[in-house]
Each structure stands twice: as C-alpha cells, then as structure tokens.
Design an enzyme around this catalytic site. Sequence first.
Site, PDB file in Angstrom:
ATOM      1  N   ARG A  95       0.852  -1.122   0.120  1.00  0.00           N
ATOM      2  CA  ARG A  95       0.036   0.047   0.052  1.00  0.00           C
ATOM      3  C   ARG A  95       0.777   1.273  -0.071  1.00  0.00           C
ATOM      4  O   ARG A  95       1.986   1.360   0.761  1.00  0.00           O
ATOM      5  CB  ARG A  95      -0.853  -0.097   1.209  1.00  0.00           C
ATOM      6  CG  ARG A  95      -2.054  -0.836   1.179  1.00  0.00           C
ATOM      7  CD  ARG A  95      -3.270  -0.574   0.209  1.00  0.00           C
ATOM      8  NE  ARG A  95      -4.474  -1.392   0.131  1.00  0.00           N
ATOM      9  CZ  ARG A  95      -4.209  -2.330  -0.820  1.00  0.00           C
ATOM     10  NH1 ARG A  95      -3.299  -3.033  -1.536  1.00  0.00           N
ATOM     11  NH2 ARG A  95      -5.568  -3.367  -0.836  1.00  0.00           N
ATOM     12  N   HIS A 146      -1.034  -0.272  -9.647  1.00  0.00           N
ATOM     13  CA  HIS A 146      -1.962  -0.934  -8.694  1.00  0.00           C
ATOM     14  C   HIS A 146      -2.382  -2.427  -9.455  1.00  0.00           C
ATOM     15  O   HIS A 146      -3.684  -2.676  -9.316  1.00  0.00           O
ATOM     16  CB  HIS A 146      -2.995  -0.370  -7.827  1.00  0.00           C
ATOM     17  CG  HIS A 146      -3.371  -0.783  -6.610  1.00  0.00           C
ATOM     18  ND1 HIS A 146      -3.692  -0.230  -5.630  1.00  0.00           N
ATOM     19  CD2 HIS A 146      -3.336  -2.311  -6.273  1.00  0.00           C
ATOM     20  CE1 HIS A 146      -3.879  -0.923  -4.625  1.00  0.00           C
ATOM     21  NE2 HIS A 146      -3.800  -2.357  -4.804  1.00  0.00           N
ATOM     22  N   GLU A 197      -4.579   7.586  -4.709  1.00  0.00           N
ATOM     23  CA  GLU A 197      -4.498   6.509  -5.892  1.00  0.00           C
ATOM     24  C   GLU A 197      -5.957   7.074  -6.605  1.00  0.00           C
ATOM     25  O   GLU A 197      -7.047   7.257  -5.794  1.00  0.00           O
ATOM     26  CB  GLU A 197      -4.582   5.110  -5.885  1.00  0.00           C
ATOM     27  CG  GLU A 197      -3.342   4.575  -5.341  1.00  0.00           C
ATOM     28  CD  GLU A 197      -3.111   3.050  -5.151  1.00  0.00           C
ATOM     29  OE1 GLU A 197      -4.163   2.483  -5.489  1.00  0.00           O
ATOM     30  OE2 GLU A 197      -2.131   2.633  -4.828  1.00  0.00           O
TER      31      GLU A 197
HETATM   32  P1  NAD Z   1      -0.868 -11.435   4.972  1.00  0.00           P
HETATM   33  O1  NAD Z   1      -2.231 -11.044   5.983  1.00  0.00           O
HETATM   34  O2  NAD Z   1      -0.939 -12.974   4.485  1.00  0.00           O
HETATM   35  O3  NAD Z   1       0.332 -11.126   5.519  1.00  0.00           O
HETATM   36  C1  NAD Z   1       0.818  -9.693   6.333  1.00  0.00           C
HETATM   37  C2  NAD Z   1       1.895 -10.119   7.131  1.00  0.00           C
HETATM   38  O4  NAD Z   1       2.071  -8.692   7.560  1.00  0.00           O
HETATM   39  C3  NAD Z   1       1.219 -10.570   8.238  1.00  0.00           C
HETATM   40  O5  NAD Z   1       2.391 -11.742   8.365  1.00  0.00           O
HETATM   41  C4  NAD Z   1       1.500  -9.661   9.369  1.00  0.00           C
HETATM   42  O6  NAD Z   1       2.064 -10.438  10.668  1.00  0.00           O
HETATM   43  C5  NAD Z   1       2.506  -8.790   8.717  1.00  0.00           C
HETATM   44  N1  NAD Z   1       2.513  -7.673   9.490  1.00  0.00           N
HETATM   45  C6  NAD Z   1       1.270  -6.847  10.261  1.00  0.00           C
HETATM   46  N2  NAD Z   1       1.730  -5.694  10.803  1.00  0.00           N
HETATM   47  C7  NAD Z   1       3.015  -5.648  10.657  1.00  0.00           C
HETATM   48  C8  NAD Z   1       4.182  -4.739  10.977  1.00  0.00           C
HETATM   49  N3  NAD Z   1       3.622  -3.771  11.858  1.00  0.00           N
HETATM   50  N4  NAD Z   1       5.356  -4.840  10.529  1.00  0.00           N
HETATM   51  C9  NAD Z   1       5.746  -5.880   9.504  1.00  0.00           C
HETATM   52  N5  NAD Z   1       4.545  -6.828   9.254  1.00  0.00           N
HETATM   53  C10 NAD Z   1       3.375  -6.693   9.838  1.00  0.00           C
HETATM   54  O7  NAD Z   1      -1.550 -10.426   3.586  1.00  0.00           O
HETATM   55  P2  NAD Z   1      -0.672 -10.624   2.220  1.00  0.00           P
HETATM   56  O8  NAD Z   1      -1.947 -11.538   1.394  1.00  0.00           O
HETATM   57  O9  NAD Z   1       0.412 -11.186   2.489  1.00  0.00           O
HETATM   58  O10 NAD Z   1      -1.081  -9.115   1.654  1.00  0.00           O
HETATM   59  C11 NAD Z   1      -0.027  -8.254   2.187  1.00  0.00           C
HETATM   60  C12 NAD Z   1      -0.338  -7.036   1.646  1.00  0.00           C
HETATM   61  O11 NAD Z   1      -0.305  -6.928   0.174  1.00  0.00           O
HETATM   62  C13 NAD Z   1      -1.861  -6.629   1.826  1.00  0.00           C
HETATM   63  O12 NAD Z   1      -2.489  -6.202   3.266  1.00  0.00           O
HETATM   64  C14 NAD Z   1      -2.408  -5.590   0.835  1.00  0.00           C
HETATM   65  O13 NAD Z   1      -2.301  -4.374   1.215  1.00  0.00           O
HETATM   66  C15 NAD Z   1      -1.360  -5.904  -0.245  1.00  0.00           C
HETATM   67  N6  NAD Z   1      -1.731  -6.322  -1.523  1.00  0.00           N
HETATM   68  C16 NAD Z   1      -1.624  -5.460  -2.798  1.00  0.00           C
HETATM   69  C17 NAD Z   1      -1.973  -6.023  -3.948  1.00  0.00           C
HETATM   70  C18 NAD Z   1      -1.693  -5.291  -5.255  1.00  0.00           C
HETATM   71  O14 NAD Z   1      -2.345  -5.412  -6.219  1.00  0.00           O
HETATM   72  N7  NAD Z   1      -0.650  -4.424  -5.519  1.00  0.00           N
HETATM   73  C19 NAD Z   1      -2.735  -7.032  -3.961  1.00  0.00           C
HETATM   74  C20 NAD Z   1      -3.048  -7.974  -2.691  1.00  0.00           C
HETATM   75  C21 NAD Z   1      -2.470  -7.333  -1.757  1.00  0.00           C
END
Ligand code: NAD
Length: 331
Positions: free
Chosen positions: A235, A283, A264
Amino acid sequence: MSYRIFIASSLISKEALELILKNNCTYEIGDANDTPEETVKKLGKFQPHALIVNIQEITREALLASSSLKAITKQGVGYDNIDINTASELGIPVMITPFANFESVAEHTLALMLALLRKIPHQDIFTKNGGWDQKDYTGYELFNKTLAIIGFGRIGRRLSELAAPFRTNIIVYDPYLNSEKIPDNITVLNDLNKLLAKADIVSLHCPLTSETKRMIGENELSIMNNYSWIINTARGALINESHLITALRNNKIAGAALDTFEKEPPDADNPLFKLNNVIVSNHIGGLSVNSFRNMGISAVENVLTVLEGEMPDAACIVNPEVLNKSKKNNI
Ligand code: NAD
C-alpha cells in the site's frame, strides 16, 4: 432465495457474474471511477443484500445506505478501504479472498525487482528509439543480494520462495510472526532499523494499519544504504511519499519500484514520474488473468455462503466476532 449483489467496481470476471446468475441472484455494477458519494447513492437505490468491493472507498455512509446489507467481501486482501468498524457495529461480516491473488503479487514484485535492477524499462525505450551503446549501462544482479521482506504473510512468504533460487540472503521483519513456521533459509530480524541497514533491497508486504502507516519515512530512508532499492506492492501509504521523493532525488537510495501510491489514482504531475530511478505500475500487482477470475469467484462464494447462513472459511473473515453474533441472530 434470490439476493441482490452490488459490485462497487466495473472490475469483476465474467465467471463471477455467471455464478451470481446461476444462483438466481441479481447484480448491479458500479463504475471504477465512482466517488464515495456516488457509491452511497447507488447502494441506496439498489438496496443490495451483499457488496463486492475492489479498491473504492467504502465509507460509513455507504454501509448505512442499504438496510438489507448482510455481507461484504473484498476482491483481494487489503481491506483498508472499507470502514470495518461501522460494518462490525452493524453486524455485517467483511471478508477477503486470501487465496486468489498472492501468487500474482509475489510474481509482480519479483518482476519489478528484476526490471529495476536490470533497468529494463529504460533499455526498452532507449533501444526502440535507436539507442545502441553499452558503455553507460549499469545493471545489477539479484544474485547474492540481501532482500529484506517487511511482512511475512502469504505474499512475503511466496516472494521469499521465488527469490531463493537467485541465492539471495533473505531477512524478514514481522513482529506478528509465528516463529515456528520459518523456513531454514530465512533470518528473522525484528528490529526495523537493523534490517534496513543490512538490506540491498527492501520489499513491503504488510497491511496498511494505523501502526504501519508511513512506517518508512525520512529516518528509515536515511538508514537504508545509498546503493539499496525499495519495492512497494503493498500500500502506498506505508511510505511517506514526499520523503521518498526527496531521498530518490538526492540519491540517498538507488531506486524504487512502486505498484501503489499514497493517493490513487496518483496526480499526473506526481514528481515520482519524473525520476529516472523509479519504475511504476498502476496497482495491478494482484491482477492476472487467473487471479482476476479466482478473485471474482471467491468473492461471490464468500457472500453467498454468509447469505445462506453458513460459516465461511476462517481465513476469509476480517471481523469474526460479527459472525458469531449473526449466527445467533440466524441471518
Ligand atoms: P497477509 O495477511 O498474509 O500478510 C501480512 C503480514 O504482515 C502478516 O504476516 C502480518 O503479521 C504482517 N504485519 C502486520 N503488521 C506488521 C507490521 N507492523 N510490520 C511488519 N509486518 C506486519 O497478507 P498478504 O496476502 O501477504 O498481503 C499483504 C498486503 O499486500 C495486503 O495487506 C495488501 O495491502 C497488499 N496487496 C496488494 C496487492 C496489489 O495489487 N498491489 C494485492 C494484494 C495485496
């Protein structure tokens, strides 16, 4: 029973729409450019039982606009655009589609990383414009680099698997990690400053929360090595964008690859677009032909499961406390 489903975006696969119709439900599709106010109006008019969301902002007013609303799902995983507190207050379960697009994001991150290090977008433009001069080219290998992954969930973990064959050294920062499940090739370093100081490449994969908002700012960028790169496919607001621009302009870091932005869509005159050491995409990290189909189908399955009074997969629920309540109330 027949339900009305509102899709707050024009982005939904035809397979997902077919699944809605096959279940004798009806749907209405919003527009990708709808403002939050336009979404409120459309929801008020259609009075849906379920809402499928993409990246539009779903405000308190939007959630209050349909008195029939019983289920909400994101097509994707980052739900920071949905007012979860209001949904919970109204007893509405909010879901995500966690298994549909993590592969796509992880592969896009790797692609951006390689494109940034090998300077592929610049090479493409240079060569197509008649350029043929190797002496000024400075590309880098991923081999032997230290890759710092911030957030070791589905995407971060998959990225580590994809990067491992390049013989990268992988270090991870994730304060909420279950340490039992760490592969042998991963070093956990839950001190963000130490991690940033060690990294050649920093890649962000944590959710946007009040804790993570602008977690990378002037201080963190100054700790990073001047030869290091940052990749953000999570994000935009995880990084203080104006601090990033300053660091990139002053070569405090070597470059950035960004799929997400603080605002965005970004303004056309966003200074990032003028910088030579930045590559961008709009994105689309989570979008592939496969993931697009799967996200839509999973989203429809999510809302139908809840509307039929069944329990969805625990990994899909963002506010599980609401489900227990709704079960008691027999929605
Ligand atoms: P997930 O929930 O599987 O993993 C997120 C990880 O971040 C978890 O292990 C959590 O413990 C960790 N986390 C939480 N707070 C934290 C902090 N303060 N510092 C470090 N780590 C922390 O989620 P995911 O499926 O791996 O997705 C991650 C992110 O990717 C989503 O939240 C979303 O914002 C983003 N995303 C972007 C797109 C895109 O199109 N660009 C698509 C999907 C997801």
